[in-house]
Each structure stands twice: as C-alpha cells, then as structure tokens.
Design a protein around this motif. Structure first.
Motif, PDB file in Angstrom:
ATOM      1  N   ARG A  88     -78.291   5.484 -68.830  1.00 29.90           N
ATOM      2  CA  ARG A  88     -78.670   6.761 -68.223  1.00 29.90           C
ATOM      3  C   ARG A  88     -77.745   7.084 -67.047  1.00 29.90           C
ATOM      4  O   ARG A  88     -77.330   8.221 -66.852  1.00 29.90           O
ATOM      5  CB  ARG A  88     -80.122   6.700 -67.771  1.00 29.90           C
ATOM      6  N   THR A  92     -75.319  10.341 -66.677  1.00 29.21           N
ATOM      7  CA  THR A  92     -75.434  11.226 -65.514  1.00 29.21           C
ATOM      8  C   THR A  92     -74.104  11.347 -64.774  1.00 29.21           C
ATOM      9  O   THR A  92     -73.652  12.452 -64.458  1.00 29.21           O
ATOM     10  CB  THR A  92     -76.528  10.715 -64.560  1.00 29.21           C
ATOM     11  N   ASP A 153     -84.471   7.794 -61.138  1.00 27.98           N
ATOM     12  CA  ASP A 153     -85.170   9.070 -61.042  1.00 27.98           C
ATOM     13  C   ASP A 153     -84.235  10.215 -60.656  1.00 27.98           C
ATOM     14  O   ASP A 153     -84.653  11.370 -60.652  1.00 27.98           O
ATOM     15  CB  ASP A 153     -86.321   8.985 -60.040  1.00 27.98           C
ATOM     16  N   THR A 155     -81.699  12.950 -61.256  1.00 28.71           N
ATOM     17  CA  THR A 155     -81.327  13.736 -62.435  1.00 28.71           C
ATOM     18  C   THR A 155     -80.050  14.523 -62.157  1.00 28.71           C
ATOM     19  O   THR A 155     -79.597  14.600 -61.012  1.00 28.71           O
ATOM     20  CB  THR A 155     -82.445  14.731 -62.787  1.00 28.71           C
TER      21      THR A 155
END
Length: 188
Positions: A88, A92, A153, A155
């Motif tokens: 992730r 990102t 967390d 984003t």
C-alpha cells in the motif's frame, strides 16, 4: 479584527494541544524527532537527485523506492511495524511520484521554446518537485507516527491536502522553481 484574534488564539491552542499529545503518545519524542528530521532531509536530497533522472518511468520508480524506504525507516524510528502494509505504501508513494512527474512534464511542455536550456530547466524543475514531494511526504508520515497513528491510514488525498496546504503556507512557491532555492529549503 476580533475574528482574526480569536482564530490566532485557537490556532495557538491547537498547536499547543498537538505538541502535548505528541509528547504524551511518543516516548523519547525529542530524540526520535531529531533522528527523523535528519532522515527526511537525507531522503529529500536523494529525492531531488532522483528528479534529475531524464528517463520518464525510471525517475518515478527511483522516487517511489526512495519514499517507500524513507517511510519504512521512519516507521522503524517510531516503532511501527509496516511490513504487512508495504505494498500500500509503494502504491501511495508511486502515485505521488507519478503525479509530480506528470505535472512537471505538463508545465515543461507549455514552454515557448525548445532548446538545451529548456531541457536543463525542466530537469531542475523536476528535481525541485521531487525533492519537495519527498520532504513533505516524510513530514506527513512523521507527524502521523508522532501522534501514535498508523502510517497506513495516510491516503493519497491526505498527501494531496498536506502538499496543497504547504504551498498555500508559502513553504514552496511553484512560481520559483529554482533548484538552488529548493535545496536550500531542504537543507535548513
């Protein structure tokens, strides 16, 4: 005038509350912050260098790798285990690096003349953007971890909001795309 004063007082109270919360949530905050700040500056300089890679895609991959490694190193400092969230993080940071590269390429294509100087200016601009993005991504992740919040967390929208806020606050002026001034800001 009174509203401005009230807002200033509220801002100061929020900053004080945030500082108290960070000190409460993160043991040994001063030492960790000093180590994290040095780490972020080092990676921002490397991010600036990655922006000088003239091959589209290779520069994005280098920037993504640098930012991902920086976030992993920050997580180690603040004692977060993000190994299961690394994919992730790669996505990102990859999107962030790609957006920075695309925006720089679009700005360069708007230039009126084509010359070797334009190529150098575009490279310097990309380097400045890459260094700035790396610095700000690091700062955002550091702030989250100091508050004890999971770095996973974060984003793309929170990164975009943070970067826009930094530009609005004048921490980076897109009208002054000087590699020298951007490097100076990173080294401070």
């Amino acid at each position: 005038m009174a509203n401005d004063t009230i807002e200033q007082i509220e801002d100061a109270a929020n900053e004080t509350s945030l500082a108290v919360a960070k000190n409460t949530l993160t043991p040994d905050l001063a030492e960790k912050r000093e180590e994290a700040n040095a780490l972020i500056k080092r990676y921002a300089l490397l991010g600036t260098a990655s922006g000088l890679i003239p091959v589209f895609g290779l520069d994005v991959a280098a920037s993504t790798a640098l930012q991902t490694k920086m976030i992993k190193d920050l997580a180690d400092i603040y004692e977060f285990d993000i190994d299961d969230q690394i994919l992730r993080t790669v996505i990102t940071t990859g999107v962030t690096a790609l957006v920075g590269r695309v925006l720089t390429a679009a700005a360069g294509s708007l230039a009126q003349t084509i010359s070797p100087l334009k190529m150098f200016v575009n490279g310097a601009t990309q380097a400045a953007v890459s260094g700035f993005l790396t610095l700000e991504v690091g700062t955002l992740y550091q702030s989250q971890m100091e508050l004890g919040q999971n770095p996973a967390d974060i984003t793309l929208m929170s990164i975009a909001d943070h970067i826009i806020a930094q530009v609005k606050e004048g921490k980076w002026d897109p009208s002054k795309l000087s590699l020298t001034s951007q490097l100076g800001a990173i080294v401070k």
